[in-house]
Write a protein that holds these residues in place. Sequence first.
Motif, PDB file in Angstrom:
ATOM      1  N   ASN A  94       0.835  -1.197   0.000  1.00 17.81           N
ATOM      2  CA  ASN A  94       0.000   0.000   0.000  1.00 17.81           C
ATOM      3  C   ASN A  94       0.873   1.251   0.000  1.00 17.81           C
ATOM      4  OD1 ASN A  94      -1.409   2.127   2.185  1.00 17.81           O
ATOM      5  ND2 ASN A  94      -2.744   1.420   0.540  1.00 17.81           N
ATOM      6  N   MET A  95       0.342   2.340  -0.548  1.00 13.58           N
ATOM      7  CA  MET A  95       1.110   3.580  -0.665  1.00 13.58           C
ATOM      8  C   MET A  95       1.670   4.025   0.676  1.00 13.58           C
ATOM      9  SD  MET A  95      -0.068   7.218  -2.316  1.00 13.58           S
ATOM     10  CE  MET A  95      -0.852   7.920  -0.858  1.00 13.58           C
ATOM     11  N   ASN A  96       0.892   3.856   1.728  1.00 11.39           N
ATOM     12  CA  ASN A  96       1.336   4.254   3.063  1.00 11.39           C
ATOM     13  C   ASN A  96       1.762   3.054   3.899  1.00 11.39           C
ATOM     14  OD1 ASN A  96       0.927   7.071   2.728  1.00 11.39           O
ATOM     15  ND2 ASN A  96      -1.277   6.761   2.964  1.00 11.39           N
ATOM     16  N   GLY A  97       2.118   1.968   3.209  1.00 11.80           N
ATOM     17  CA  GLY A  97       2.602   0.789   3.912  1.00 11.80           C
ATOM     18  C   GLY A  97       4.027   0.984   4.379  1.00 11.80           C
ATOM     19  N   GLY A  98       4.604  -0.066   4.939  1.00 12.42           N
ATOM     20  CA  GLY A  98       5.940   0.055   5.518  1.00 12.42           C
ATOM     21  C   GLY A  98       7.043  -0.258   4.542  1.00 12.42           C
ATOM     22  N   TYR A  99       7.684   0.763   4.024  1.00 12.48           N
ATOM     23  CA  TYR A  99       8.842   0.571   3.172  1.00 12.48           C
ATOM     24  C   TYR A  99       9.696   1.832   3.174  1.00 12.48           C
ATOM     25  CZ  TYR A  99       6.239   3.299  -0.299  1.00 12.48           C
ATOM     26  OH  TYR A  99       5.542   4.289  -0.941  1.00 12.48           O
ATOM     27  N   SER A 100      10.951   1.689   2.764  1.00 14.64           N
ATOM     28  CA  SER A 100      11.866   2.826   2.779  1.00 14.64           C
ATOM     29  C   SER A 100      12.869   2.696   1.645  1.00 14.64           C
ATOM     30  CB  SER A 100      12.610   2.904   4.119  1.00 14.64           C
ATOM     31  OG  SER A 100      13.684   3.816   4.049  1.00 14.64           O
ATOM     32  N   PHE A 101      13.034   3.783   0.881  1.00 18.69           N
ATOM     33  CA  PHE A 101      14.052   3.819  -0.170  1.00 18.69           C
ATOM     34  C   PHE A 101      15.449   3.956   0.442  1.00 18.69           C
ATOM     35  CE2 PHE A 101      10.268   5.291  -2.490  1.00 18.69           C
ATOM     36  CZ  PHE A 101      10.328   4.475  -3.602  1.00 18.69           C
ATOM     37  N   GLN A 102      15.553   4.808   1.463  1.00 20.47           N
ATOM     38  CA  GLN A 102      16.848   5.092   2.064  1.00 20.47           C
ATOM     39  C   GLN A 102      17.450   3.846   2.690  1.00 20.47           C
ATOM     40  OE1 GLN A 102      18.725   7.931   1.955  1.00 20.47           O
ATOM     41  NE2 GLN A 102      20.293   6.634   2.908  1.00 20.47           N
ATOM     42  N   GLU A 103      16.613   3.034   3.334  1.00 15.89           N
ATOM     43  CA  GLU A 103      17.125   1.838   3.991  1.00 15.89           C
ATOM     44  C   GLU A 103      17.753   0.876   2.995  1.00 15.89           C
ATOM     45  OE1 GLU A 103      17.596   1.071   7.026  1.00 15.89           O
ATOM     46  OE2 GLU A 103      16.707   2.866   7.879  1.00 15.89           O
ATOM     47  N   ASP A 572      -1.709   0.607 -10.380  1.00 21.36           N
ATOM     48  CA  ASP A 572      -2.475   0.718  -9.144  1.00 21.36           C
ATOM     49  C   ASP A 572      -3.717  -0.143  -9.315  1.00 21.36           C
ATOM     50  OD1 ASP A 572      -3.884   1.407  -6.867  1.00 21.36           O
ATOM     51  OD2 ASP A 572      -4.570   3.334  -7.668  1.00 21.36           O
ATOM     52  N   LEU A 573      -3.912  -1.077  -8.419  1.00 24.24           N
ATOM     53  CA  LEU A 573      -5.040  -1.995  -8.535  1.00 24.24           C
ATOM     54  C   LEU A 573      -6.386  -1.301  -8.392  1.00 24.24           C
ATOM     55  CD1 LEU A 573      -3.620  -5.043  -6.545  1.00 24.24           C
ATOM     56  CD2 LEU A 573      -3.937  -4.853  -9.016  1.00 24.24           C
ATOM     57  N   ASN A 574      -6.396  -0.063  -7.901  1.00 22.83           N
ATOM     58  CA  ASN A 574      -7.636   0.708  -7.806  1.00 22.83           C
ATOM     59  C   ASN A 574      -7.727   1.780  -8.890  1.00 22.83           C
ATOM     60  OD1 ASN A 574      -7.290   0.427  -4.259  1.00 22.83           O
ATOM     61  ND2 ASN A 574      -8.771  -0.654  -5.545  1.00 22.83           N
ATOM     62  N   ASN A 575      -6.854   1.649  -9.911  1.00 18.95           N
ATOM     63  CA  ASN A 575      -6.906   2.520 -11.080  1.00 18.95           C
ATOM     64  C   ASN A 575      -6.815   3.994 -10.720  1.00 18.95           C
ATOM     65  OD1 ASN A 575      -7.012   2.967 -13.849  1.00 18.95           O
ATOM     66  ND2 ASN A 575      -9.253   3.107 -13.871  1.00 18.95           N
ATOM     67  N   TRP A 576      -6.062   4.310  -9.663  1.00 27.86           N
ATOM     68  CA  TRP A 576      -5.862   5.702  -9.230  1.00 27.86           C
ATOM     69  C   TRP A 576      -7.176   6.389  -8.883  1.00 27.86           C
ATOM     70  CZ3 TRP A 576      -0.886   5.910  -8.447  1.00 27.86           C
ATOM     71  CH2 TRP A 576      -0.036   5.157  -9.252  1.00 27.86           C
ATOM     72  N   LYS A 577      -8.134   5.616  -8.374  1.00 25.18           N
ATOM     73  CA  LYS A 577      -9.430   6.172  -7.979  1.00 25.18           C
ATOM     74  C   LYS A 577      -9.624   6.162  -6.469  1.00 25.18           C
ATOM     75  CE  LYS A 577     -11.056   6.835 -12.151  1.00 25.18           C
ATOM     76  NZ  LYS A 577      -9.924   6.369 -12.974  1.00 25.18           N
ATOM     77  N   ALA A 578      -8.747   5.532  -5.747  1.00 22.33           N
ATOM     78  CA  ALA A 578      -8.809   5.519  -4.287  1.00 22.33           C
ATOM     79  C   ALA A 578      -7.845   6.573  -3.752  1.00 22.33           C
ATOM     80  CB  ALA A 578      -8.463   4.138  -3.750  1.00 22.33           C
ATOM     81  N   TYR A 579      -7.829   6.742  -2.455  1.00 22.33           N
ATOM     82  CA  TYR A 579      -6.977   7.765  -1.868  1.00 22.33           C
ATOM     83  C   TYR A 579      -5.526   7.317  -1.727  1.00 22.33           C
ATOM     84  CZ  TYR A 579     -10.982  10.714  -0.928  1.00 22.33           C
ATOM     85  OH  TYR A 579     -12.068  11.516  -1.074  1.00 22.33           O
ATOM     86  N   GLU A 580      -5.243   6.029  -1.919  1.00 19.48           N
ATOM     87  CA  GLU A 580      -3.888   5.501  -1.848  1.00 19.48           C
ATOM     88  C   GLU A 580      -3.755   4.418  -2.909  1.00 19.48           C
ATOM     89  OE1 GLU A 580      -3.706   3.926   2.052  1.00 19.48           O
ATOM     90  OE2 GLU A 580      -3.740   5.859   3.067  1.00 19.48           O
ATOM     91  N   TRP A 581      -2.563   4.284  -3.459  1.00 19.91           N
ATOM     92  CA  TRP A 581      -2.385   3.216  -4.430  1.00 19.91           C
ATOM     93  C   TRP A 581      -2.118   1.880  -3.736  1.00 19.91           C
ATOM     94  CZ3 TRP A 581       2.304   1.264  -3.382  1.00 19.91           C
ATOM     95  CH2 TRP A 581       3.384   2.099  -3.115  1.00 19.91           C
ATOM     96  N   ASP A 582      -2.481   0.818  -4.410  1.00 22.32           N
ATOM     97  CA  ASP A 582      -2.157  -0.549  -4.023  1.00 22.32           C
ATOM     98  C   ASP A 582      -1.403  -1.176  -5.190  1.00 22.32           C
ATOM     99  OD1 ASP A 582      -3.115  -0.840  -1.443  1.00 22.32           O
ATOM    100  OD2 ASP A 582      -5.146  -1.313  -2.093  1.00 22.32           O
ATOM    101  N   ALA A 583      -0.131  -1.480  -4.986  1.00 21.77           N
ATOM    102  CA  ALA A 583       0.693  -2.022  -6.066  1.00 21.77           C
ATOM    103  C   ALA A 583       0.905  -3.519  -5.880  1.00 21.77           C
ATOM    104  CB  ALA A 583       2.037  -1.302  -6.127  1.00 21.77           C
ATOM    105  N   LEU A 584       0.892  -4.238  -6.986  1.00 25.80           N
ATOM    106  CA  LEU A 584       1.035  -5.683  -6.987  1.00 25.80           C
ATOM    107  C   LEU A 584       2.493  -6.045  -7.285  1.00 25.80           C
ATOM    108  CD1 LEU A 584      -0.813  -8.227  -6.796  1.00 25.80           C
ATOM    109  CD2 LEU A 584      -0.960  -8.171  -9.286  1.00 25.80           C
ATOM    110  N   TYR A 585       3.042  -6.989  -6.521  1.00 23.60           N
ATOM    111  CA  TYR A 585       4.432  -7.419  -6.692  1.00 23.60           C
ATOM    112  C   TYR A 585       4.509  -8.944  -6.763  1.00 23.60           C
ATOM    113  CZ  TYR A 585       5.965  -2.689  -5.425  1.00 23.60           C
ATOM    114  OH  TYR A 585       6.184  -1.337  -5.406  1.00 23.60           O
ATOM    115  N   TYR A 586       5.530  -9.436  -7.477  1.00 23.64           N
ATOM    116  CA  TYR A 586       5.745 -10.886  -7.532  1.00 23.64           C
ATOM    117  C   TYR A 586       7.233 -11.204  -7.457  1.00 23.64           C
ATOM    118  CZ  TYR A 586       7.295 -10.409 -12.377  1.00 23.64           C
ATOM    119  OH  TYR A 586       7.994 -10.064 -13.508  1.00 23.64           O
TER     120      TYR A 586
END
Length: 693
Positions: A94-103, A572-586
């Motif tokens: 999720n857009m506001n999920g737990g991840y960091s570029f710097q780390e 974005d699995l919600n087609n940029w229509k929700a307030y946050e994106w949900d990205a799919l990864y494999y």
Amino acid sequence: MKRKLLMKVLAVALGVTVSMTTAVHALADGASTEYISDMVVSTGSTLAAAKKKLPTGYTCISDNVNKNNSGVVVIGVKKTKDVSKAITDIAVMNMNGGYSFQEYENVLKEYKDSADTMVDTLYCAVTEFRENYKNNKKPALLAYEMLNRFTDEDFGDTNNKLGDIFVNESTTKEQLSVIFMQASTLAVSAIESCLGIGCSSNWLDSFINAPANESYGLDIDEKAQTIFGTMQAFQKEMQSYADILNASNLGADATKEEWEAYYNSLTEEKQSIVTNYASTYDCLRATTYKNGTLLDFFMQDLKSLENKSLYPMAKAMTDGQIATLPYASLCNTIQFALANDEVFDELIKQSKETTLESASVFDGVDRSIFNSDGIALTNEAMRNATSSSDTSWYKGNLSKKTETIFYSIIGTAATIGAVSAVLFAVSSAKVGAIVTMAYQSAFANMGFVSTGIVVESWTGVWGSEAVSIGEDILTINPMEIAAARSEAIAEGASTIWAKIAGVSKIVSAVAIAVVIITVIIFLYKEYKAYNDNKPEYTVIPRIMVDQTYLSDGTRKYNYYYAVKDTTGEYADLNNWKAYEWDALYYTKDASAGSPILASAVTQSTNVAGDSSYNLALHGFGEKAAYNLNKNCTNKTGVYLFFKTTNSTLSGTAVSYGYYAVTAVAGILVGALGMFGLDKVLYKRKKREEQTEA
């Protein structure tokens, strides 16, 4: 006699290799199970439109996963029968999920530092290998031939063979560090084994015959400590073989057929143990050392073992051999020392005669993971993102070609010990949301209908009298205009009416201006409110780095790739229509899970799903199914579930590479096990008699 014996070993090994290769090919060709190998997200105004936009070769596996939002979103997959290309896990960030570029940048730096340290540690082995190669020493010549099965495109289209790169004194430490950092895991392991071979010599004689009053240098204790650090693993290897040997319940007078039957009754894992460790065990057991055997020396209780008892061994070994010891293993290092020039000559000959195609040392590796742009580290991985020796990195799936080369080298390394054991004097070997504006309602709320438009400080002539409204409020509406007109007509003052008409024009102009200004103010307020509340989308990381733990407790980083839409953008699995994106990864890493079946996917509004589906589309760091509509206004659940195979990627892919090797020496470890049964296990009685004597 020795020559004939050696050639028979090679012939038997090669024959078994061919039969194994044929069997594995038949198994692979007969496979009909389809797996998911790639994914794409497609959008459209309708379900049919979204499906129609899927690229050629992709099949839709979902209904609309964008419930309650405008637009339809579906997921398409590409199928494969090649299990080594199968996706093993799918997760959502999720857009506001737990991840960091710097780390991730920090982890990448630590990993580079680790590669630099490895090069510093092994550099003495590299220089020793170069010197041995220049002096035409047989082990170094074999290591050179095996390394040349790999290429490094960073050195151009020509002169890029790895053997040439390593023996070239102009090759820098920095260039070697890139190889150790970015090459495939199997390629790095092969390099380590080759360096061990390239530095090998018969140090065992010097160790066994070391004088009691030997003098030692200041660094001897550190070298002895390095040896000590490998002995626990070595003892476990030897004990695993001893357990199998003792469990046979076969006496010293057992026949060859009885030993062969016992070997065939073992599991594949136990057969591998016999194959890998039998020759070393037998050689050490048959060699006298002090008041016992070399096997007794290496198997003594480590708690009571003093470092100084390892000094003779540490002095007998070269700096390069000590450096490669933690990587090549003590067992391999002993096997290398057992070999003689005849063994190496035959293996070099086999290597030169093979037609095996070379492979890039970076084969199967996505080298973009070493550029931190667009790569993030998940919270779970961040909690343990520290540099340590128990961390493994996933760099991508290897092709069969690279696996073949790797297992050739590993098989050759083990073969050196197994074959040389036969020649050993007394030994043997076994084998964006959009806002709607309600203008009319807004006008009503602003007072356009209920109170009209107000004008302040107006002065004019009404009839024959001057009228000053001052701070009073004149309400402009049709009724008052009509009343004013009637009054003017009644008094018969046409000039008054003209003035009223003029006033009306003025008032109308003012009214229109006020309307325009009010609308502008309203639109500004609404625009500001929209911008204050609309989602500010962040960039979707192209790769998400997560972690898992292997069965031995080793922490391993896995790379998950963001799924794109049909335009090539990250989806974005919600087609940029929700307030946050949900990205799919494999990911396709075998340690992340088992291959996902393409034919078994279901979508549900129930978080529990169908119990027959053993994998849920989950969020990173979670196992429960992820609601793809959790950030929508109407949170009707949308969940996806998959089925996986019970096997793992490494089972088929590695087995194929392992048994398909016909190059370098043309010998597999498994094939040597058969030779060991045929030529060695039968000699147990003679060996035991020699040991007792």
